[in-house]
Write a protein that holds these residues in place. Structure first.
Motif, PDB file in Angstrom:
ATOM      1  N   ASP A 189       0.846  -1.195   0.000  1.00  0.00           N
ATOM      2  CA  ASP A 189       0.000   0.000   0.000  1.00  0.00           C
ATOM      3  C   ASP A 189       0.880   1.243   0.000  1.00  0.00           C
ATOM      4  N   GLY A 190       0.400   2.308   0.604  1.00  0.00           N
ATOM      5  CA  GLY A 190       1.153   3.561   0.633  1.00  0.00           C
ATOM      6  C   GLY A 190       0.764   4.447  -0.523  1.00  0.00           C
ATOM      7  N   ASN A 191       1.547   5.481  -0.736  1.00  0.00           N
ATOM      8  CA  ASN A 191       1.250   6.458  -1.775  1.00  0.00           C
ATOM      9  C   ASN A 191       1.462   5.867  -3.169  1.00  0.00           C
ATOM     10  N   SER A 192       0.531   6.165  -4.070  1.00  0.00           N
ATOM     11  CA  SER A 192       0.659   5.729  -5.455  1.00  0.00           C
ATOM     12  C   SER A 192       1.656   6.612  -6.197  1.00  0.00           C
ATOM     13  N   LEU A 193       2.278   6.047  -7.226  1.00  0.00           N
ATOM     14  CA  LEU A 193       3.175   6.840  -8.056  1.00  0.00           C
ATOM     15  C   LEU A 193       2.370   7.858  -8.853  1.00  0.00           C
ATOM     16  N   GLN A 194       3.001   8.997  -9.119  1.00  0.00           N
ATOM     17  CA  GLN A 194       2.310  10.078  -9.811  1.00  0.00           C
ATOM     18  C   GLN A 194       2.927  10.429 -11.160  1.00  0.00           C
ATOM     19  N   SER A 195       4.130   9.932 -11.442  1.00  0.00           N
ATOM     20  CA  SER A 195       4.784  10.312 -12.695  1.00  0.00           C
ATOM     21  C   SER A 195       5.734   9.217 -13.152  1.00  0.00           C
ATOM     22  N   GLU A 196       6.116   9.281 -14.432  1.00  0.00           N
ATOM     23  CA  GLU A 196       7.052   8.302 -14.980  1.00  0.00           C
ATOM     24  C   GLU A 196       8.410   8.360 -14.296  1.00  0.00           C
ATOM     25  N   GLU A 198       9.037   8.310 -11.354  1.00  0.00           N
ATOM     26  CA  GLU A 198       9.030   7.500 -10.128  1.00  0.00           C
ATOM     27  C   GLU A 198       9.027   5.998 -10.419  1.00  0.00           C
ATOM     28  N   LEU A 199       9.063   5.621 -11.687  1.00  0.00           N
ATOM     29  CA  LEU A 199       8.979   4.197 -12.025  1.00  0.00           C
ATOM     30  C   LEU A 199      10.130   3.374 -11.445  1.00  0.00           C
ATOM     31  N   SER A 200      11.220   4.037 -11.110  1.00  0.00           N
ATOM     32  CA  SER A 200      12.356   3.326 -10.531  1.00  0.00           C
ATOM     33  C   SER A 200      12.027   2.755  -9.149  1.00  0.00           C
ATOM     34  N   GLN A 201      10.929   3.225  -8.545  1.00  0.00           N
ATOM     35  CA  GLN A 201      10.533   2.735  -7.232  1.00  0.00           C
ATOM     36  C   GLN A 201       9.807   1.391  -7.309  1.00  0.00           C
ATOM     37  N   LEU A 202       9.440   0.975  -8.508  1.00  0.00           N
ATOM     38  CA  LEU A 202       8.764  -0.306  -8.655  1.00  0.00           C
ATOM     39  C   LEU A 202       9.719  -1.454  -8.346  1.00  0.00           C
ATOM     40  N   GLY A 203       9.157  -2.582  -7.945  1.00  0.00           N
ATOM     41  CA  GLY A 203       9.986  -3.748  -7.657  1.00  0.00           C
ATOM     42  C   GLY A 203       9.816  -4.799  -8.737  1.00  0.00           C
ATOM     43  N   VAL A 204      10.854  -5.034  -9.504  1.00  0.00           N
ATOM     44  CA  VAL A 204      10.812  -6.029 -10.575  1.00  0.00           C
ATOM     45  C   VAL A 204      11.300  -7.365 -10.007  1.00  0.00           C
ATOM     46  N   LEU A 205      10.540  -8.431 -10.277  1.00  0.00           N
ATOM     47  CA  LEU A 205      10.774  -9.707  -9.629  1.00  0.00           C
ATOM     48  C   LEU A 205      11.209 -10.789 -10.611  1.00  0.00           C
ATOM     49  N   LYS A 206      12.013 -11.716 -10.122  1.00  0.00           N
ATOM     50  CA  LYS A 206      12.380 -12.912 -10.881  1.00  0.00           C
ATOM     51  C   LYS A 206      11.857 -14.110 -10.114  1.00  0.00           C
ATOM     52  N   LEU A 207      11.004 -14.898 -10.765  1.00  0.00           N
ATOM     53  CA  LEU A 207      10.403 -16.050 -10.109  1.00  0.00           C
ATOM     54  C   LEU A 207      11.458 -17.108  -9.800  1.00  0.00           C
ATOM     55  N   GLN A 208      11.502 -17.521  -8.546  1.00  0.00           N
ATOM     56  CA  GLN A 208      12.407 -18.586  -8.128  1.00  0.00           C
ATOM     57  C   GLN A 208      11.703 -19.926  -8.012  1.00  0.00           C
ATOM     58  N   GLU A 209      10.436 -19.871  -7.564  1.00  0.00           N
ATOM     59  CA  GLU A 209       9.731 -21.125  -7.323  1.00  0.00           C
ATOM     60  C   GLU A 209       8.230 -20.875  -7.279  1.00  0.00           C
ATOM     61  N   CYS A 210       7.480 -21.759  -7.892  1.00  0.00           N
ATOM     62  CA  CYS A 210       6.022 -21.742  -7.818  1.00  0.00           C
ATOM     63  C   CYS A 210       5.582 -23.132  -7.376  1.00  0.00           C
ATOM     64  N   ILE A 211       4.987 -23.210  -6.194  1.00  0.00           N
ATOM     65  CA  ILE A 211       4.607 -24.498  -5.619  1.00  0.00           C
ATOM     66  C   ILE A 211       3.084 -24.555  -5.502  1.00  0.00           C
ATOM     67  N   VAL A 212       2.511 -25.572  -6.104  1.00  0.00           N
ATOM     68  CA  VAL A 212       1.078 -25.800  -5.953  1.00  0.00           C
ATOM     69  C   VAL A 212       0.872 -26.584  -4.655  1.00  0.00           C
ATOM     70  N   LEU A 213       0.237 -25.940  -3.683  1.00  0.00           N
ATOM     71  CA  LEU A 213      -0.027 -26.563  -2.393  1.00  0.00           C
ATOM     72  C   LEU A 213      -1.380 -27.279  -2.426  1.00  0.00           C
ATOM     73  N   GLU A 214      -1.750 -27.861  -1.324  1.00  0.00           N
ATOM     74  CA  GLU A 214      -3.038 -28.551  -1.228  1.00  0.00           C
ATOM     75  C   GLU A 214      -4.177 -27.549  -1.105  1.00  0.00           C
ATOM     76  N   ASN A 215      -5.375 -27.999  -1.417  1.00  0.00           N
ATOM     77  CA  ASN A 215      -6.597 -27.202  -1.232  1.00  0.00           C
ATOM     78  C   ASN A 215      -6.558 -25.884  -1.991  1.00  0.00           C
ATOM     79  N   SER A 216      -5.966 -25.899  -3.197  1.00  0.00           N
ATOM     80  CA  SER A 216      -5.951 -24.752  -4.117  1.00  0.00           C
ATOM     81  C   SER A 216      -5.111 -23.569  -3.641  1.00  0.00           C
TER      82      SER A 216
END
Length: 226
Positions: A189-196, A198-216
């Motif tokens: 949450d917190g304050n939304s970005l207002q201009s281009e 500020e795009l450097s504040q975004l967090g770009v992610l690299k997926l390490q693992e996706c695990i399908v658990l029980e019960n969806s």
């Protein structure tokens, strides 16, 4: 790195909510066990939580919301806790964490916080005129040998960690539910970005693992790459 390495670890809905509503009376820990189709797989989140870092960072508001100010004193654990709080923890809440934690570090900008009047062997206070998360993480590593810490705060503080580039990893357990509500807290949450600019504040992610658990349920683990 001159600060603790951080992992944001949270339980969230498919639409990214970390609470069941906008009221402090609503909370996933209290509400999910009542919901058919969600309660059956909830135990997996708590089991994964037991495998996280031996340092955990929380907010006073969230801890007050889940009842530490009135809870019975817990048994000692090997986990050390850091709580950022100015006004939500009472003396009882502080004693609760001292009983629970190997080391308990309170971070506050309130010079009248009740913690200053207390004497507990494992109670430490980081006082700041204005909150600096970078300084907190630096002190945790240098003064308390905290190499890695799990962040489990509310959406607003999570947003500050993100925008200050202080989240290194993200580990989320996704519950099979849609919650909705523009005022319901989300993972970030917190304050939304207002201009281009500020795009450097975004967090770009690299997926390490996706695990399908029980019960969806799902577990998604990422590294923050920038």
């Amino acid at each position: 790195m001159d600060r603790s390495i951080t992992t944001l670890f949270m339980l969230m809905s498919v639409d990214g909510k970390i609470s069941t509503g906008a009221s402090d009376n609503l909370d996933m820990d209290k509400d999910f066990p009542k919901i058919a189709g969600v309660k059956e797989g909830l135990h997996q989140y708590y089991e994964i939580e037991q495998t996280t870092d031996l340092w955990s960072l929380n907010s006073g508001r969230v801890q007050a919301k889940i009842g530490v100010n009135t809870a019975d004193m817990p048994n000692k654990t090997p986990v050390s806790f850091v709580v950022i709080d100015n006004k939500h923890l009472t003396e009882h809440g502080i004693r609760y964490f001292c009983a629970l934690a190997k080391q308990f570090v309170l971070v506050t900008s309130n010079e009248n916080h009740p913690a200053f009047e207390m004497e507990e062997d494992n109670l430490h206070i980081i006082y700041q005129n204005e909150l600096s998360l970078k300084d907190v993480l630096t002190k945790l590593k240098l003064c308390y040998s905290c190499e890695r810490i799990t962040i489990q705060t509310g959406g607003t503080l999570n947003g500050l960690f993100l925008h200050e580039k202080l989240i290194d990893y993200v580990d989320v357990v996704v519950a099979p539910i849609l919650i909705g509500g523009k005022n319901t807290s989300t993972l970030i949450d917190g304050n939304s970005l207002q201009s281009e600019s500020e795009l450097s504040q975004l967090g770009v992610l690299k997926l390490q693992e996706c695990i399908v658990l029980e019960n969806s349920y799902l577990r998604l683990r990422y590294q923050v790459i920038h």
